[in-house]
Design an enzyme around this catalytic site. Structure first.
Site, PDB file in Angstrom:
ATOM      1  N   HIS A   1      36.405  35.828  37.556  1.00 41.72           N
ATOM      2  CA  HIS A   1      35.264  35.001  37.281  1.00 41.72           C
ATOM      3  C   HIS A   1      37.093  34.086  37.720  1.00 41.72           C
ATOM      4  O   HIS A   1      36.792  33.154  38.172  1.00 41.72           O
ATOM      5  CB  HIS A   1      35.331  34.453  35.693  1.00 41.72           C
ATOM      6  CG  HIS A   1      34.477  32.958  35.479  1.00 41.72           C
ATOM      7  ND1 HIS A   1      33.666  32.397  35.785  1.00 41.72           N
ATOM      8  CD2 HIS A   1      35.601  32.062  35.573  1.00 41.72           C
ATOM      9  CE1 HIS A   1      33.605  31.011  35.385  1.00 41.72           C
ATOM     10  NE2 HIS A   1      35.202  30.443  35.098  1.00 41.72           N
ATOM     11  N   GLU A   2      37.985  33.848  36.689  1.00 38.63           N
ATOM     12  CA  GLU A   2      39.229  33.679  36.853  1.00 38.63           C
ATOM     13  C   GLU A   2      40.011  33.958  38.187  1.00 38.63           C
ATOM     14  O   GLU A   2      41.009  33.064  38.811  1.00 38.63           O
ATOM     15  CB  GLU A   2      40.062  33.998  34.925  1.00 38.63           C
ATOM     16  CG  GLU A   2      39.435  33.865  34.093  1.00 38.63           C
ATOM     17  CD  GLU A   2      39.017  31.914  34.114  1.00 38.63           C
ATOM     18  OE1 GLU A   2      39.517  31.135  34.561  1.00 38.63           O
ATOM     19  OE2 GLU A   2      37.487  31.749  32.793  1.00 38.63           O
TER      20      GLU A   2
ATOM     21  N   HIS B   1      38.615  31.388  40.531  1.00 40.07           N
ATOM     22  CA  HIS B   1      39.647  29.726  40.902  1.00 40.07           C
ATOM     23  C   HIS B   1      40.983  29.506  40.948  1.00 40.07           C
ATOM     24  O   HIS B   1      40.910  29.322  42.296  1.00 40.07           O
ATOM     25  CB  HIS B   1      39.436  29.591  38.992  1.00 40.07           C
ATOM     26  CG  HIS B   1      38.249  29.453  38.138  1.00 40.07           C
ATOM     27  ND1 HIS B   1      37.025  28.418  39.100  1.00 40.07           N
ATOM     28  CD2 HIS B   1      37.622  29.537  36.645  1.00 40.07           C
ATOM     29  CE1 HIS B   1      36.300  27.765  38.312  1.00 40.07           C
ATOM     30  NE2 HIS B   1      36.291  29.158  36.909  1.00 40.07           N
TER      31      HIS B   1
END
Length: 268
Positions: A58-59, A62
């Site tokens: 997820h990170e 980003h």
């Protein structure tokens, strides 16, 4: 001079992440093998390691999106190594989300990467895409984890492994939906923030540190909680996962309470 993102060590996968992947693989094998004395604990390790891996991805999404949009600083910060310890505070980014899974079976959005927004090129839609990339990764993981369900490939899969996958998919769906809420401090707000007026952004800014607390406070309201879980169940059913499968996955996960007995699932 080479950019910060061009150093090989900034892109090298962290040994911590590789260890998590190995733990997920070994525990997944243990769940599949079905030894009664280790099945519940193996499900616990499989789900926790898989959940932390999803937080890393997820990170990473980003950071990778920000890198391609112009913020080369994400490399030097270690965000491209998939090391969960690089995503801000380890307690808030990893430990707290895992505790929420243990206590309530809900995927708490965890972790954060600090994007230098002044470096982003390409206008407001690039900023929105950076924010959206994290929850979209959770959504993609949910689709991948449920592929054996919607492809009707679960006939010979052991019940413990089948329900562990279902529970891990549930965590991805909850993380995606919670993160996409347009609440200050969550990714959903980050998607719409570039399109708001300066005045609206100033009014929302003080609430950003408390956005997640506000959301979970609302989930304590029975009517809101019912709507939320009905939405989660509806999404999972559309992916071929039943309420019973996710419930049993949580039961196996909580091995300290005893494993389900005499379990039989349709098609299993």
């Amino acid at each position: 001079m080479a950019s910060a993102s061009s150093h090989p060590e900034h892109h090298r996968i962290s040994p911590v992440f590789l260890g998590l992947a190995a733990l997920m693989g070994v525990s997944g094998w243990a769940v599949w093998s079905g030894r009664a004395q280790v099945t519940g604990f193996a499900v616990f390790l499989f789900v926790v390691s898989g959940w932390v891996i999803s937080l890393c991805l997820h990170e990473y999404a980003h950071a990778r999106t920000a890198l391609h949009a112009g913020d080369v600083s994400v490399g030097a910060k270690g965000y491209l190594t998939l090391n969960p310890l690089r995503y801000t505070h380890a307690l808030l980014s990893v430990v707290l989300p895992v505790l929420f899974v243990i206590m309530g079976g809900i995927g708490l959005p965890g972790g954060a990467v600090y994007i230098e927004r002044g470096r982003i090129r390409g206008g407001r839609w690039k900023h929105s895409l950076i924010s959206a990339s994290g929850p979209l990764t959770n959504a993609l993981l949910a689709v991948l984890l449920t592929a054996p369900f919607w492809l009707d490939a679960m006939e010979d899969v052991p019940v413990a492994f089948r329900t562990a996958l279902a529970f891990l998919a549930l965590l991805q769906v909850t993380a995606a939906l919670l993160n996409l809420l347009p609440v200050p401090g969550l990714d959903g707000y980050g998607v719409i923030e570039p399109w708001l007026s300066a005045g609206a952004r100033r009014q929302a800014e003080p609430f950003a540190p408390y956005g997640l607390l506000i959301v979970f406070g609302c989930l304590w309201i029975p009517a809101v909680n019912d709507v939320f879980w009905d939405a989660i169940d509806a999404v999972l059913r559309s992916l071929g996962v039943s309420d019973l499968e996710t419930y049993l996955g949580l039961e196996y996960f909580r091995f300290w309470e005893g494993e389900p007995q005499n379990v039989h699932l349709p098609g299993g």
